[in-house]
Scaffold this active site. Structure first.
Site, PDB file in Angstrom:
ATOM      1  N   LYS A 191       0.848  -1.200   0.000  1.00 38.17           N
ATOM      2  CA  LYS A 191       0.000   0.000   0.000  1.00 38.17           C
ATOM      3  C   LYS A 191       0.883   1.249   0.000  1.00 38.17           C
ATOM      4  CE  LYS A 191      -3.840  -2.351   2.216  1.00 38.17           C
ATOM      5  NZ  LYS A 191      -4.521  -2.730   3.460  1.00 38.17           N
TER       6      LYS A 191
ATOM      7  N   GLN B 227      -4.806  -1.354   9.612  1.00 36.77           N
ATOM      8  CA  GLN B 227      -4.761  -2.694   9.017  1.00 36.77           C
ATOM      9  C   GLN B 227      -5.350  -3.725   9.984  1.00 36.77           C
ATOM     10  OE1 GLN B 227      -3.780  -3.326   5.863  1.00 36.77           O
ATOM     11  NE2 GLN B 227      -4.091  -5.530   6.045  1.00 36.77           N
TER      12      GLN B 227
ATOM     13  N   ASP C  88     -11.311   2.948   3.901  1.00 41.29           N
ATOM     14  CA  ASP C  88     -11.628   1.513   3.927  1.00 41.29           C
ATOM     15  C   ASP C  88     -13.133   1.256   3.790  1.00 41.29           C
ATOM     16  OD1 ASP C  88      -9.768  -0.570   4.160  1.00 41.29           O
ATOM     17  OD2 ASP C  88      -9.287  -0.076   6.235  1.00 41.29           O
TER      18      ASP C  88
HETATM   19  N1  GUN Z   1      -7.067  -6.692   6.210  1.00 41.96           N
HETATM   20  C1  GUN Z   1      -7.408  -7.439   5.130  1.00 41.96           C
HETATM   21  N2  GUN Z   1      -8.064  -6.686   4.212  1.00 41.96           N
HETATM   22  C2  GUN Z   1      -8.133  -5.439   4.732  1.00 41.96           C
HETATM   23  C3  GUN Z   1      -8.687  -4.225   4.247  1.00 41.96           C
HETATM   24  O1  GUN Z   1      -9.273  -4.135   3.163  1.00 41.96           O
HETATM   25  N3  GUN Z   1      -8.554  -3.143   5.079  1.00 41.96           N
HETATM   26  C4  GUN Z   1      -7.939  -3.216   6.290  1.00 41.96           C
HETATM   27  N4  GUN Z   1      -7.885  -2.115   7.035  1.00 41.96           N
HETATM   28  N5  GUN Z   1      -7.418  -4.340   6.764  1.00 41.96           N
HETATM   29  C5  GUN Z   1      -7.522  -5.439   5.986  1.00 41.96           C
END
Ligand code: GUN
Length: 298
Positions: free
Chosen positions: A55, A99, A122
């Site tokens: 990311k 995350q 998100d």
């Molecule tokens: N963990 C797995 N997928 C995601 C996501 O799309 N966003 C976040 N914040 N954590 C994750």
């Protein structure tokens, strides 16, 4: 034997990255604003570290202001909430992502709901979930994985899914439920299935669109799939793979790709399908937040 089209998520994500990078540069030139993304990672989950690194790398490649907060697994909930509060009030930050999964002592609900809805790239805040569920998609931040899946489905079938049956396997808040909302808004007839569903293969066999998001390696087989169906594989499972007599750890999806390709119309591979699209949709949401912050259209 028919061979399904391989849906190249990596190539599509690269195209979107080019457009986002251009729009980000224009925002900087015309308004002096760089889209700012803050990613918070708590603890040392190895898979999460890989995702967060990707990311950050993508945000930098798109010309964003990219901040990563890596904090210890035993950080208290009040310290995490203080950090989120600081980011909520930081004018250089337009998107905040914590995350998941979180260490067990932290309350996921409290933490995700502490993020300001206007910076919730998100799409996990109840305000954004509510807008999506109410059909106000244009006004919501939509969770990145289902939003990316939807773009790939639209490429294959168009944006109006009237008369199509869609089966979502998995009922998570991150993928299954928002995916179902998006498909419903596109006029598909939607079934959400899960571990308690009776006769799962038969339910799936009626689908023109299958989205598999359960975390079970190679679960969906060719005999579950209607000829010509579009199959989107959200699973990322770490498994032992034997290639040329050598056993290594590798990634596989929830769909038995080679088997399903003999029947389906189009299938996303793992890796190279949904994963790159998820990351680029996070950038699209962050750019949108920065544009809205400047009084521009998202
Ligand atoms: N963990 C797995 N997928 C995601 C996501 O799309 N966003 C976040 N914040 N954590 C994750």
């Amino acid at each position: 034997m028919t061979v399904a089209k391989r849906i190249d998520g990596k190539a599509k994500a690269a195209e979107l990255a080019e457009s986002i990078t251009k729009q980000s540069a224009a925002l900087l030139a015309e308004h002096g604003i760089k889209p700012g993304l803050a990613v918070v990672i708590i603890g040392e989950d190895p898979a999460s570290q890989v995702y967060v690194r990707n990311k950050k790398r993508t945000a930098e490649a798109c010309g964003f202001h990219s901040v990563q907060h890596t904090i210890a697994a035993d950080t208290s909930q009040s310290d995490v909430l203080q950090l989120i509060n600081d980011l909520n009030n930081d004018d250089a930050i337009h998107g905040i992502l914590v995350q998941l999964p979180l260490p067990a002592h932290l309350d996921e609900q409290v933490i995700t709901q502490a993020i300001k809805p206007s910076k919730d790239v998100d799409g996990f805040h109840f305000i954004n979930i509510g807008k999506l569920t109410a059909g106000l998609t244009a006004d919501a931040f939509v969770p990145c994985t289902p939003a990316g899946c939807m773009l790939m489905i639209e490429d294959e079938m168009g944006s109006d899914l009237s008369g199509k049956n869609a089966v979502v396997i998995g009922r998570s808040n991150i993928v299954g439920k928002p995916m179902a909302s998006l498909l419903l808004q596109a006029n598909a007839t939607v079934t959400i299935t899960h571990s308690r569903t009776k006769d799962l293969p038969q339910v799936v066999a009626a689908a023109d669109i299958i989205v598999a998001a359960v975390g079970r390696p190679d679960m969906v087989k060719a005999d579950w799939v209607k000829p010509g169906a579009v199959v989107i594989d959200v699973g990322i499972n770490r498994v032992e793979k034997t290639v040329d007599g050598e056993t290594k750890m590798g990634l596989t999806g929830d769909v038995d790709y080679d088997d399903v390709c003999t029947v389906a119309g189009a299938v996303t591979p793992v890796p190279g399908g949904v994963g790159p699209m998820t990351i680029i949709l996070l950038m699209a949401n962050t750019l949108r937040s920065a544009r809205l912050n400047c009084g521009l259209k998202g």
